[in-house]
Design a protein around this motif. Structure first.
Motif, mmCIF file in Angstrom:
data_model
loop_
_atom_site.group_PDB
_atom_site.id
_atom_site.type_symbol
_atom_site.label_atom_id
_atom_site.label_comp_id
_atom_site.label_asym_id
_atom_site.label_seq_id
_atom_site.Cartn_x
_atom_site.Cartn_y
_atom_site.Cartn_z
ATOM 1 N N ALA A 214 -5.595 -23.572 -4.759
ATOM 2 C CA ALA A 214 -6.588 -23.926 -5.775
ATOM 3 C C ALA A 214 -5.985 -24.771 -6.889
ATOM 4 C CB ALA A 214 -7.207 -22.661 -6.359
ATOM 5 N N SER A 215 -4.686 -24.580 -7.165
ATOM 6 C CA SER A 215 -4.037 -25.328 -8.240
ATOM 7 C C SER A 215 -3.759 -26.777 -7.865
ATOM 8 C CB SER A 215 -2.715 -24.650 -8.623
ATOM 9 O OG SER A 215 -1.709 -24.906 -7.638
ATOM 10 N N GLY A 216 -3.765 -27.058 -6.562
ATOM 11 C CA GLY A 216 -3.419 -28.396 -6.113
ATOM 12 C C GLY A 216 -1.934 -28.661 -6.065
ATOM 13 N N GLY A 217 -1.115 -27.631 -6.317
ATOM 14 C CA GLY A 217 0.328 -27.808 -6.306
ATOM 15 C C GLY A 217 0.965 -27.259 -5.051
ATOM 16 N N ARG A 218 2.260 -26.997 -5.115
ATOM 17 C CA ARG A 218 2.991 -26.484 -3.958
ATOM 18 C C ARG A 218 3.812 -25.264 -4.364
ATOM 19 N NH1 ARG A 218 5.907 -30.747 -5.882
ATOM 20 N NH2 ARG A 218 8.141 -30.448 -6.152
ATOM 21 N N LEU A 219 3.943 -24.346 -3.442
ATOM 22 C CA LEU A 219 4.716 -23.130 -3.670
ATOM 23 C C LEU A 219 6.198 -23.468 -3.771
ATOM 24 C CD1 LEU A 219 4.496 -19.984 -3.759
ATOM 25 C CD2 LEU A 219 4.877 -20.029 -1.288
ATOM 26 N N VAL A 220 6.876 -22.895 -4.772
ATOM 27 C CA VAL A 220 8.274 -23.240 -4.999
ATOM 28 C C VAL A 220 9.217 -22.397 -4.143
ATOM 29 C CG1 VAL A 220 10.135 -23.268 -6.712
ATOM 30 C CG2 VAL A 220 7.867 -24.118 -7.312
ATOM 31 N N ASP A 221 9.134 -21.079 -4.237
ATOM 32 C CA ASP A 221 10.147 -20.257 -3.566
ATOM 33 C C ASP A 221 9.552 -18.971 -3.002
ATOM 34 O OD1 ASP A 221 9.612 -19.150 -6.002
ATOM 35 O OD2 ASP A 221 11.692 -18.839 -6.602
ATOM 36 N N GLY A 222 8.397 -19.041 -2.411
ATOM 37 C CA GLY A 222 7.803 -17.888 -1.768
ATOM 38 C C GLY A 222 7.079 -16.971 -2.744
ATOM 39 N N VAL A 223 6.712 -15.816 -2.235
ATOM 40 C CA VAL A 223 5.995 -14.817 -3.020
ATOM 41 C C VAL A 223 6.963 -13.701 -3.397
ATOM 42 C CG1 VAL A 223 4.028 -13.230 -3.088
ATOM 43 C CG2 VAL A 223 3.871 -15.345 -1.751
ATOM 44 N N HIS A 224 7.031 -13.383 -4.684
ATOM 45 C CA HIS A 224 7.913 -12.327 -5.174
ATOM 46 C C HIS A 224 7.096 -11.058 -5.386
ATOM 47 C CE1 HIS A 224 11.513 -14.862 -6.056
ATOM 48 N NE2 HIS A 224 10.585 -15.804 -5.988
ATOM 49 N N ILE A 225 7.586 -9.957 -4.828
ATOM 50 C CA ILE A 225 6.850 -8.686 -4.845
ATOM 51 C C ILE A 225 7.763 -7.602 -5.396
ATOM 52 C CG2 ILE A 225 5.597 -6.993 -3.446
ATOM 53 C CD1 ILE A 225 5.436 -9.304 -1.288
ATOM 54 N N ARG A 226 7.256 -6.874 -6.389
ATOM 55 C CA ARG A 226 8.012 -5.754 -6.950
ATOM 56 C C ARG A 226 7.142 -4.508 -6.909
ATOM 57 N NH1 ARG A 226 9.159 -4.844 -13.260
ATOM 58 N NH2 ARG A 226 7.044 -4.027 -12.991
ATOM 59 N N THR A 227 7.723 -3.394 -6.459
ATOM 60 C CA THR A 227 6.991 -2.132 -6.374
ATOM 61 C C THR A 227 7.793 -1.023 -7.043
ATOM 62 O OG1 THR A 227 5.953 -2.781 -4.268
ATOM 63 C CG2 THR A 227 5.948 -0.433 -4.821
ATOM 64 N N ARG A 228 7.169 -0.324 -7.972
ATOM 65 C CA ARG A 228 7.738 0.850 -8.602
ATOM 66 C C ARG A 228 6.702 1.972 -8.513
ATOM 67 N NH1 ARG A 228 11.809 -0.295 -12.623
ATOM 68 N NH2 ARG A 228 10.801 1.085 -14.148
ATOM 69 N N TRP A 229 7.167 3.209 -8.519
ATOM 70 C CA TRP A 229 6.239 4.322 -8.368
ATOM 71 C C TRP A 229 6.609 5.449 -9.314
ATOM 72 C CZ3 TRP A 229 8.851 8.676 -6.923
ATOM 73 C CH2 TRP A 229 10.087 8.483 -6.270
ATOM 74 N N LEU A 230 5.607 6.229 -9.634
ATOM 75 C CA LEU A 230 5.794 7.421 -10.464
ATOM 76 C C LEU A 230 5.260 8.620 -9.703
ATOM 77 C CD1 LEU A 230 4.618 6.150 -13.969
ATOM 78 C CD2 LEU A 230 6.968 6.495 -13.184
ATOM 79 N N ARG A 231 6.007 9.717 -9.753
ATOM 80 C CA ARG A 231 5.550 10.932 -9.080
ATOM 81 C C ARG A 231 4.247 11.430 -9.696
ATOM 82 N NH1 ARG A 231 11.032 12.394 -10.104
ATOM 83 N NH2 ARG A 231 12.352 12.192 -8.254
ATOM 84 N N PRO A 232 3.411 12.064 -8.885
ATOM 85 C CA PRO A 232 2.220 12.707 -9.459
ATOM 86 C C PRO A 232 2.627 13.874 -10.339
ATOM 87 C CG PRO A 232 2.463 13.303 -7.159
ATOM 88 C CD PRO A 232 3.487 12.234 -7.430
ATOM 89 N N PRO A 233 1.768 14.291 -11.254
ATOM 90 C CA PRO A 233 2.112 15.445 -12.110
ATOM 91 C C PRO A 233 2.507 16.662 -11.288
ATOM 92 C CG PRO A 233 0.099 14.387 -12.850
ATOM 93 C CD PRO A 233 0.448 13.751 -11.534
ATOM 94 N N HIS A 234 3.553 17.356 -11.722
ATOM 95 C CA HIS A 234 4.033 18.591 -11.113
ATOM 96 C C HIS A 234 4.658 18.382 -9.726
ATOM 97 C CE1 HIS A 234 1.737 20.222 -14.379
ATOM 98 N NE2 HIS A 234 0.590 19.885 -13.827
ATOM 99 N N ALA A 235 4.912 17.117 -9.338
ATOM 100 C CA ALA A 235 5.544 16.885 -8.037
ATOM 101 C C ALA A 235 7.037 17.160 -8.133
ATOM 102 C CB ALA A 235 5.300 15.442 -7.575
ATOM 103 N N ALA A 236 7.599 17.672 -7.080
ATOM 104 C CA ALA A 236 9.038 17.926 -7.038
ATOM 105 C C ALA A 236 9.801 16.635 -6.809
ATOM 106 C CB ALA A 236 9.338 18.928 -5.921
ATOM 107 N N PRO A 237 11.015 16.495 -7.330
ATOM 108 C CA PRO A 237 11.817 15.292 -7.088
ATOM 109 C C PRO A 237 12.082 15.110 -5.597
ATOM 110 C CG PRO A 237 12.767 16.614 -8.856
ATOM 111 C CD PRO A 237 11.706 17.454 -8.216
ATOM 112 N N ARG A 238 12.159 13.840 -5.181
ATOM 113 C CA ARG A 238 12.485 13.546 -3.791
ATOM 114 C C ARG A 238 13.968 13.805 -3.545
ATOM 115 N NH1 ARG A 238 9.445 7.858 -2.162
ATOM 116 N NH2 ARG A 238 7.328 8.573 -2.480
ATOM 117 N N GLU A 239 14.281 14.285 -2.375
ATOM 118 C CA GLU A 239 15.679 14.506 -2.013
ATOM 119 C C GLU A 239 16.307 13.220 -1.537
ATOM 120 O OE1 GLU A 239 15.878 17.603 0.819
ATOM 121 O OE2 GLU A 239 15.033 19.137 -0.505
ATOM 122 N N GLY A 240 17.622 13.127 -1.747
ATOM 123 C CA GLY A 240 18.363 11.973 -1.251
ATOM 124 C C GLY A 240 18.215 10.777 -2.117
#
Length: 240
Positions: A214-240
């Protein structure tokens, strides 16, 4: 488990599998590099922004109404040689939202939009594979961004923002979302079977690539994706 429950579960899985296959098939033919930052546990900075009280009612499905961990994801593309500026790109998203999603599996229904396209308090129905459609409401719009919140009946509970900005000679387009599964079934599909998660990833990658077009331009270096998560309330920590 009653036979009807088994049949309903099989129907849900079959629809999700069909949606995954359709989206992934087209995705596999893309040569766009995807740069996935390692998924990791977040902190309080990964909480969703506060919603305008005037736009929150009993139909709004906030992140705290969901199930399982909260996922904070960001998709970003950098565009060279764009023919429009960031404000025009956001305006194009607001006017023609349906042009940015993978139409083979996602449909967009809008209601009584004005000439300027999506604006505060407007609602969209995102029709997706499976038994869930995705009703959303606009809670903010300005020259730089569009901000949506999920409504009751959506498979996710949370918020999503679409933003564009200039960075020197480049145009940057970002999608940032904060979401939990709306139900335990969606939580299983997202966190364990990963079907919902892959459909979501492929859809937002396609949205970013549509923004480049839609911009009429060109993609420079691909798509950058970052994912972070938070435990639900009262969830136990993950092992390992």
């Amino acid at each position: 488990m009653p036979r009807e429950r088994w049949q309903q579960g099989l129907t849900v899985l079959s629809r999700w599998l069909l949606g995954t296959i359709l989206v992934t098939w087209r995705y596999l033919w893309e040569t766009t590099p995807l740069h996935r930052a390692g998924e990791c546990e977040g902190d309080e900075r990964d909480r969703p922004p506060r919603l305008p009280p005037a736009l929150v009612d009993e139909r709004v499905q906030r992140a705290e109404d969901g199930c399982g961990p909260l996922f904070h994801r960001r998709f970003r593309v950098r565009i060279a040689g764009a023919g429009i500026d960031s404000a025009r790109l956001v305006e194009h998203v607001c006017r023609h939202f349906e042009h940015f999603v993978p139409s083979e599996v996602v449909g967009i229904r809008s209601f009584d939009l004005r000439a300027q396209g999506l604006d505060v308090a407007d609602e969209l129905l995102v029709e997706m594979p499976g038994p869930w459609n995705g009703p959303v409401r606009v809670v903010h719009r300005d020259r730089a961004s569009l901000h949506l919140v999920t409504l009751r009946g959506h498979m996710e509970a949370g918020q999503v923002q679409f933003r564009a900005r200039e960075d020197g000679d480049l145009l940057v387009f970002e999608i940032e979302l904060w979401a939990r599964a709306a139900t335990r079934l969606v939580h299983v599909l997202y966190s364990y079977l990963r079907l919902a998660k892959e459909i979501q990833l492929n859809m937002w990658v396609r949205f970013c690539l549509s923004a480049v077009t839609a911009s009429g331009g060109r993609l420079v270096d691909g798509v950058h994706i970052r994912t972070r998560w938070l435990r639900p309330p009262h969830a136990a920590p993950r092992e390992g």
